[in-house]
Design a protein around this motif. Structure first.
Motif, mmCIF file in Angstrom:
data_model
loop_
_atom_site.group_PDB
_atom_site.id
_atom_site.type_symbol
_atom_site.label_atom_id
_atom_site.label_comp_id
_atom_site.label_asym_id
_atom_site.label_seq_id
_atom_site.Cartn_x
_atom_site.Cartn_y
_atom_site.Cartn_z
ATOM 1 N N THR A 1 -10.358 -9.348 6.990
ATOM 2 C CA THR A 1 -10.846 -8.018 6.646
ATOM 3 C C THR A 1 -10.115 -6.983 7.484
ATOM 4 O O THR A 1 -9.868 -7.209 8.672
ATOM 5 C CB THR A 1 -12.359 -7.884 6.924
ATOM 6 N N ARG A 2 -9.774 -5.880 6.873
ATOM 7 C CA ARG A 2 -9.295 -4.724 7.617
ATOM 8 C C ARG A 2 -9.808 -3.474 6.896
ATOM 9 O O ARG A 2 -9.783 -3.396 5.667
ATOM 10 C CB ARG A 2 -7.771 -4.694 7.757
ATOM 11 N N HIS A 3 -10.267 -2.516 7.682
ATOM 12 C CA HIS A 3 -10.891 -1.333 7.090
ATOM 13 C C HIS A 3 -10.707 -0.159 8.022
ATOM 14 O O HIS A 3 -10.834 -0.295 9.242
ATOM 15 C CB HIS A 3 -12.385 -1.579 6.845
ATOM 16 N N THR B 1 -12.179 3.694 8.444
ATOM 17 C CA THR B 1 -13.045 4.793 8.047
ATOM 18 C C THR B 1 -12.255 6.087 8.108
ATOM 19 O O THR B 1 -11.560 6.335 9.106
ATOM 20 C CB THR B 1 -14.264 4.884 8.978
ATOM 21 N N TRP C 1 -1.454 0.452 9.460
ATOM 22 C CA TRP C 1 -1.688 -0.978 9.657
ATOM 23 C C TRP C 1 -0.346 -1.688 9.805
ATOM 24 O O TRP C 1 0.620 -1.341 9.122
ATOM 25 C CB TRP C 1 -2.442 -1.569 8.474
ATOM 26 N N ALA D 1 -11.456 3.601 17.045
ATOM 27 C CA ALA D 1 -12.802 3.078 16.820
ATOM 28 C C ALA D 1 -13.125 2.974 15.332
ATOM 29 O O ALA D 1 -13.976 2.166 14.922
ATOM 30 C CB ALA D 1 -13.829 3.957 17.523
ATOM 31 N N ARG D 2 -12.475 3.783 14.495
ATOM 32 C CA ARG D 2 -12.734 3.745 13.058
ATOM 33 C C ARG D 2 -12.000 2.611 12.350
ATOM 34 O O ARG D 2 -12.193 2.371 11.164
ATOM 35 C CB ARG D 2 -12.333 5.081 12.422
ATOM 36 N N GLU E 1 -11.315 -1.296 11.773
ATOM 37 C CA GLU E 1 -11.978 -2.583 11.949
ATOM 38 C C GLU E 1 -11.094 -3.690 11.400
ATOM 39 O O GLU E 1 -10.522 -3.559 10.312
ATOM 40 C CB GLU E 1 -13.322 -2.594 11.220
ATOM 41 N N ILE E 2 -10.985 -4.767 12.142
ATOM 42 C CA ILE E 2 -10.215 -5.926 11.687
ATOM 43 C C ILE E 2 -10.982 -7.184 12.054
ATOM 44 O O ILE E 2 -11.528 -7.291 13.156
ATOM 45 C CB ILE E 2 -8.802 -5.940 12.304
ATOM 46 N N GLU E 3 -11.077 -8.108 11.096
ATOM 47 C CA GLU E 3 -11.727 -9.384 11.336
ATOM 48 C C GLU E 3 -10.713 -10.508 11.096
ATOM 49 O O GLU E 3 -9.874 -10.414 10.186
ATOM 50 C CB GLU E 3 -12.935 -9.567 10.421
#
Length: 418
Positions: free
Chosen positions: A345-347, A349, A360, A404-405, A407-409
């Protein structure tokens, strides 16, 4: 190859190697603002096409025979005004090519001294430049003996690599074998200008770099970059910041100019790394090219001084424009994956300001590593953010908010069974 007609009847600037788009597209774009560009690259062009008049693809631009053949082919089709690179691996071959073509540039011996860190340290010592004490070492035993003389902690690094690849801090003799393995693995992938590894005195204190412009032997210190490092005992950059009229710039400017003179640098944009120690600033090394990590972009955003255009002007034998037009702060911060594994996952905000840019460096399905590599400088980075602010504090807050905005899983890699 592609042929188009330059928009102006001017000689063309030849670029050796363009690099990856997220970090270095701005360099090609800024250089193309003033000069029609030719390009020698090791891959077919993609994102570079809008900026380039003509090009040659060479399997290995560090091969002097292949590079000269490609340059001769372009010179037969177009008049050349200069040759330029911002790739560390091409600094020496570019200097040799410029000399062969009778174009402006640093003498090859100066480029070699900047590439070969052991030779560079000898130049610093001979000229009395305050720098980290260094010893070229060819074996683990030699490294151990040198470390005993210098005193722990020490730094072990390849003699001519880039991007902090294979560089580690060694705190005790017990740590030396592992660091030696890391350094020697990186040595196998370093440029041919330097051989073996360098054992260097560890300089304690904040690390900075001085972004300089040298034209016909006169050096101007344009900006100071403050660095944040992480992943000890490695030295990976996690952030850089540039502020117009940084009060420390005038303190380090004379030392930067002294270091460049010691190496014989006469022309171009350089990146001088140093640390503030209890005895004052001391040089770590010099890169005779534009800094990486979008530092030139930070300088432009914070001061208005355009280092890529300055480098292009000097390569073509012209005086650069170094007049500041801005007074603010800019920063870049790196996003790292939480673990080794596959990105699931990568997102991002959306941000709240136009003074922000995010890229990215990985896609879903990519394998990423958090452990620094001995062969690739950026394998641990998942992305990066660049921000601008009227003050240092506001720029730093915007950078923290931007990172902080994101996100990477990661699906952690399976642990091998013993």
């Amino acid at each position: 190859m592609r042929h188009t007609t330059p928009s102006a009847t001017r000689d063309l600037l030849l670029i050796i190697g363009s690099g990856p788009a997220p970090m270095q597209q701005y360099l090609l774009e800024r250089a193309a603002a003033d000069y029609p560009l030719l390009l020698i690259e090791d891959q077919p062009l993609t994102w570079q096409r809008p900026y380039v008049v003509d090009h040659e693809v060479v399997a290995d631009p560090t091969d002097p025979v292949a590079l000269c053949a490609a340059a001769d082919a372009l010179a037969a089709r177009w008049p050349l005004a200069g040759v330029l690179t911002w790739s560390e691996n091409h600094v020496l071959s570019t200097a040799r090519l410029a000399e062969r073509l009778g174009l402006s540039g640093n003498p090859p011996r100066a480029a070699l001294a900047a590439r070969d860190k052991a030779l560079g340290q000898q130049c610093f010592a001979a000229a009395g430049v305050p720098a980290a004490a260094s010893t070229w070492v060819h074996s683990l035993d030699a490294a151990a003996s040198a470390a005993e003389r210098v005193g722990y902690p020490v730094v072990l690094k390849p003699a001519s690599h880039t991007g902090s690849i294979g560089v580690t801090r060694v705190d005790t003799i017990g740590d030396l074998p592992r660091s030696w393995d890391i350094a020697t693995a990186a040595v196998a992938h370093q440029g041919p200008e330097g051989q073996g590894a360098l054992l260097q005195e560890y300089l304690d204190g904040p690390e900075v770099s001085v972004e300089t412009v040298t034209y016909q032997g006169t050096t101007t210190a344009v900006a100071l970059t403050r660095k944040t490092l992480g992943f000890a005992p490695h030295f990976l950059a996690t952030a850089h910041s540039v502020t117009a009229e940084d009060p420390l710039l005038q303190t380090v400017a004379p030392l930067a100019a002294q270091a460049l003179k010691a190496l014989g640098i006469t022309d171009g944009v350089s990146h001088v790394e140093m640390r503030f120690t209890v005895t004052g600033p001391r040089v770590i090394e010099v890169n005779a090219r534009l800094a990486g990590d979008r530092i030139g972009d930070l300088v432009l955003r914070a001061t208005g001084v355009d280092l890529p255009r300055a480098a292009a002007a000097i390569a073509c034998g012209n005086a650069p424009d170094l007049q500041p037009t801005k007074r603010c702060s800019a920063a870049i911060g790196m996003l790292y994956p939480p673990a080794d594994g596959v990105v699931t996952t990568r997102h991002l905000t959306p941000g709240s300001t136009d003074e922000e840019e995010f890229h990215w460096l990985c896609d879903i399905g990519d394998h990423v590593t958090r452990t620094p590599s001995t062969t690739t400088p950026n394998n641990t980075r998942a992305g990066f953010a660049i921000v601008t602010g009227p003050t240092v504090g506001q720029a730093q807050q915007r950078l923290a908010d931007a990172l902080a905005r994101a996100e990477i899983e990661v699906q952690p890699a399976a642990t091998p069974v013993a």
